[in-house]
Design a protein around this motif. Structure first.
Motif, mmCIF file in Angstrom:
data_model
loop_
_atom_site.group_PDB
_atom_site.id
_atom_site.type_symbol
_atom_site.label_atom_id
_atom_site.label_comp_id
_atom_site.label_asym_id
_atom_site.label_seq_id
_atom_site.Cartn_x
_atom_site.Cartn_y
_atom_site.Cartn_z
ATOM 1 N N ARG A 1 0.820 -1.212 0.000
ATOM 2 C CA ARG A 1 0.000 0.000 0.000
ATOM 3 C C ARG A 1 0.851 1.259 0.000
ATOM 4 N NH1 ARG A 1 -4.578 -1.722 4.535
ATOM 5 N NH2 ARG A 1 -5.332 -3.571 3.416
ATOM 6 N N ASP B 1 -5.775 2.502 -5.011
ATOM 7 C CA ASP B 1 -5.295 1.170 -5.375
ATOM 8 C C ASP B 1 -4.490 1.214 -6.673
ATOM 9 O OD1 ASP B 1 -6.311 -0.528 -3.277
ATOM 10 O OD2 ASP B 1 -8.311 -0.134 -4.065
ATOM 11 N N SER C 1 -1.783 -2.870 -4.052
ATOM 12 C CA SER C 1 -2.247 -2.266 -2.811
ATOM 13 C C SER C 1 -3.316 -3.087 -2.107
ATOM 14 C CB SER C 1 -2.807 -0.869 -3.101
ATOM 15 O OG SER C 1 -3.801 -0.952 -4.104
ATOM 16 N N ARG C 2 -3.727 -4.199 -2.725
ATOM 17 C CA ARG C 2 -4.791 -4.984 -2.114
ATOM 18 C C ARG C 2 -4.713 -6.424 -2.594
ATOM 19 N NH1 ARG C 2 -10.684 -4.137 -3.695
ATOM 20 N NH2 ARG C 2 -10.632 -6.291 -3.009
ATOM 21 N N THR D 1 -1.464 -8.029 -0.357
ATOM 22 C CA THR D 1 -1.039 -6.658 -0.637
ATOM 23 C C THR D 1 0.471 -6.544 -0.769
ATOM 24 O OG1 THR D 1 -0.981 -6.137 1.719
ATOM 25 C CG2 THR D 1 -3.014 -5.663 0.528
#
Length: 726
Positions: free
Chosen positions: A122, A632, A654-655, A716
């Motif tokens: 992230r 994201d 990011s996820r 992530t």
């Protein structure tokens, strides 16, 4: 899929370290000051800075990047402030959400400790914890909000070309004041703005004009929607001749002595608005925006539903109920002036004697729009019955269109209804009859509208590819046809009935937008080599001319190098129209095709990753993809190692993301094994289309390129994928 293992190497390469629990809260860190390192240059993360830290009894100086970016190597060095450093340190790196994604042990060499890692996870403040024994220190470094980027280390051509497309688009931003607010648009034409949205939706808002919020510009046109459901399509001065081309009810004065108008003969604005609203929704993830009424207007979702209902209900002018298909005034593909009205081409209305036809491009656009509106209806939980209704309409339209307009190789340009090809005036009959086999630009667009299966898409691509390999004589400019990116071919021949002679402008010139859509479709349907071939030729044109333009003559030269009189602000190179229309299509083809990243739902929860770097002949590439207003992103590093017969992808994001991957291996080989974080993974073999092109020789491939197809779920943090081949 994350595999935990310990990696004690010094951060080089793309190996995944063991994922550890979150670093303990007890951290001792003293930052004595931050300065720029003497002589340090500005790299990808900006300047290199020096930071004093205390690790137990030792005082150290850490040199590090000012900021980090996904998968761009971040190098840290530690030196003793008094000439002494520990023998070794343990390093753990946590992302902006606190998840540890890299651990390693780094030893001292010649009085210095050095380590590096590939940032991931992230955005936000990343924590680099350094420990020896019981002593710990934390260095904080920021991963800024990322932007979409493509880079090829060791060969800057692709990245420079990709960035150049963005510069061309940004030059064409305009402002439109309305009701106390300034709206930013790419050009004054709504159609142009929507086509350009294909690229701008990938750009971050940070440091850019508000045009990059894909929602806001569309709100202007929704607020100006006509009572019958149609949208305006152009902002002009009240003295502009376009004001006289349409009916008074489609002229709405706005402030500044300007008006918004709708040229009645057009029949594509509504399906383009559906596409734009859908793209804005995907790029922002904003369900509430879809269903929130605008000032004095409908919500975006209700607005587009009303617009499409007007199209299918306007029998006689826009819809043929007997055929179950949309109709429009006969034109050159999607253009706005009507066949047979040369000399009175200022009449762009639909009259009782206007020649009408089923234009397949409008109908393939409506098919996509019906599907997209159904998806939006279902996503916001508004009306399941209405979603099913639009899906049913889409299937009925597809069946009718294939029956009426598919000629076995591509969609026929126009299916004439009023008059028919047989009952047309004698001077028109040759042109109307030839429309059954006349190739036009919207066949390239149709490749990317979801209406074709593999067999039909291959036939369309083969038709364009046939022009590429066996170019016919140019209708204008002499010599053979330089490229297959035609607007219309062959052009209409009756010069008394059409605005441009054969081979010129929409009557046969070469469109950069045709090239972009064709390139994207080629990648999607197994013609990666042909997609690369198109890209190589576009990059050559950009090197020759300085930038990509709207249109080229059939001999490959820039169309109308002198700018058009009504828009001298942007057409310094010529090209006959907005360069951004074509460059945006090329931009999207590079993201979705060459880089191979396609987002299924706009949230990065599920992605297709099918890069075409092997066909391009590129050994290394780095790709980051994000959207305008979301935090994201997804990124990967690609590497092909022929000596090890291996292709690797180091991915991050990011996820948590489900990746549907299709990783190509060289022509003449086949996948042997897929490993994710060191563990073997089941896979299938996907084979490319028959007869793809070798972009380096310009000849057909005799073997079919194979891909390892598999699905993997990442978290992530980072993950390693490797495909070996035999």
């Amino acid at each position: 899929m994350i595999v935990q293992r310990r990696d004690k190497t010094l951060g080089g390469g793309w190996r995944l370290g063991r994922l550890l629990p979150t670093v303990a809260a007890a951290v001792v860190a003293v930052v004595a000051g931050v300065t720029r390192a003497p002589g340090a240059g500005d790299g990808a993360g900006g300047p290199i800075i020096r930071e004093r830290i205390r690790l137990g009894e030792a005082e150290l100086v850490c040199a590090r990047p000012n900021a980090i970016a996904p998968l761009e190597p971040a190098r840290f060095t530690l030196r003793g402030a008094e000439g002494r450093v520990p023998d070794a340190v343990a390093v753990a790196v946590a992302d902006g959400g606190g998840a540890v994604y890299r651990t390693m042990t780094a030893g001292a060499v010649d009085g210095m400790i050095a380590f590096q890692f590939l940032p991931g996870g992230r955005p936000g403040e990343h924590r680099v914890e350094i420990a020896t024994g019981e002593a710990k220190a934390v260095i904080r470094v920021v991963m800024t909000k990322v932007d979409t980027a493509i880079a090829t280390p060791g060969d800057g051509r692709v990245g420079a070309f990709f960035d150049g497309l963005k510069r061309v688009i940004l030059k064409e931003i305009r402002t439109i004041p309305f009701d106390g607010k300034v709206y930013y648009e790419n050009k004054e034409w709504l159609r142009d703005h929507i086509h350009i949205l294909k690229a701008t939706r990938y750009w971050r808002l940070t440091g850019e004009p508000p045009i990059l919020d894909p929602r806001t510009p569309l709100e202007l046109w929704i607020r100006l929607q006509y009572p019958d459901g149609l949208y305006p399509e152009i902002v002009v001065g009240m003295a502009d001749p376009h004001v006289t081309y349409t009916r008074p009810e489609y002229v709405t004065p706005i402030e500044g002595g300007r008006a918004v108008i709708r040229l009645e003969a057009e029949n594509d604005i509504e399906f383009l608005m559906a596409q734009a609203i859908w793209q804005a929704w995907k790029a922002t993830g904003d369900d509430a925006w879809l269903v929130t009424p605008l000032k004095g207007a409908l919500s975006p979702l209700v607005s587009i539903d009303k617009a499409l209902r007007h199209i299918v209900g306007d029998t006689g002018r826009r819809w043929d109920a007997g055929l179950g298909l949309s109709v429009r005034g006969v034109s050159c593909d999607t253009w706005d002036w009507v066949y047979g009205q040369k000399g009175r081409d200022a009449n762009r209305r639909i009259e009782s004697d206007t020649p009408m036809a089923v234009f397949y491009g409008d109908n393939t656009g409506l098919y996509q729009a019906f599907v997209q509106v159904a998806e939006m209806q279902r996503a916001v939980g508004r009306n399941e019955a209405r979603a099913r209704e639009w899906e049913k309409r889409a299937e009925e339209l597809k069946t009718a269109l294939m029956k009426q307009a598919w000629n076995g190789r591509f969609f026929a340009h126009m299916v004439h209804t009023q008059p028919t090809a047989e009952s047309a005036p004698e001077a028109w009959r040759e042109d109307f009859a030839a429309d059954r086999t006349r190739l036009s630009l919207s066949n390239a667009y149709t490749l990317n509208r979801g209406i074709l299966g593999q067999a039909e898409a291959s036939r369309v691509i083969e038709t364009f590819l046939g022009l590429r390999l066996n170019p016919p004589p140019a209708e204008k400019g002499g010599g053979p046809l330089a490229h297959e990116w035609v607007t219309l071919f062959p052009g209409y021949r009756n010069v008394d009935a059409i605005l441009y002679e054969p081979g010129r402008y929409a009557n046969g010139a070469l469109g950069s937008f045709t090239a972009g859509e064709l390139m994207r479709g080629a990648y999607a349907y197994g013609y990666a080599g042909y997609g690369v071939d198109i890209l190589n030729r576009l990059m050559a044109l950009e090197r020759r001319d300085g930038e990509i333009v709207f249109m080229y003559d059939q001999n490959g030269e820039v169309f109308e190098r002198k700018p058009l009189g009504y828009d001298t602000r942007t057409l310094s190179l010529g090209g006959g129209g907005p360069a951004g229309w074509g460059t945006a299509a090329i931009y999207e083809a590079m993201v979705a095709g060459l880089a191979g990243v396609r987002d299924a739902d706009g949230s990065f929860a599920r992605l297709t990753v099918a890069p075409a770097w092997e066909a391009f002949g590129c050994a290394e590439a780095r790709v980051t993809v994000t959207f305008a207003t979301v935090d994201d992103y997804f990124a990967y590093c690609y590497r092909h190692e022929p000596e090890r017969r291996r292709v690797t992808l180091h991915v991050t994001g990011s996820r948590r993301t489900v990746l549907d991957a299709a990783i190509p291996v060289p022509v003449g080989t086949a996948p042997r094994e897929v490993r994710v974080n060191g563990r073997s993974l089941p896979y299938g073999v996907r084979t490319a289309a028959v007869g793809d092109l070798d972009p380096h020789t310009g000849k057909r491939l005799t073997d079919r390129r194979k891909c390892a197809a598999f699905q993997v779920t990442t978290e992530t943090q980072t993950a390693n994928i490797s495909v070996t081949y035999k």
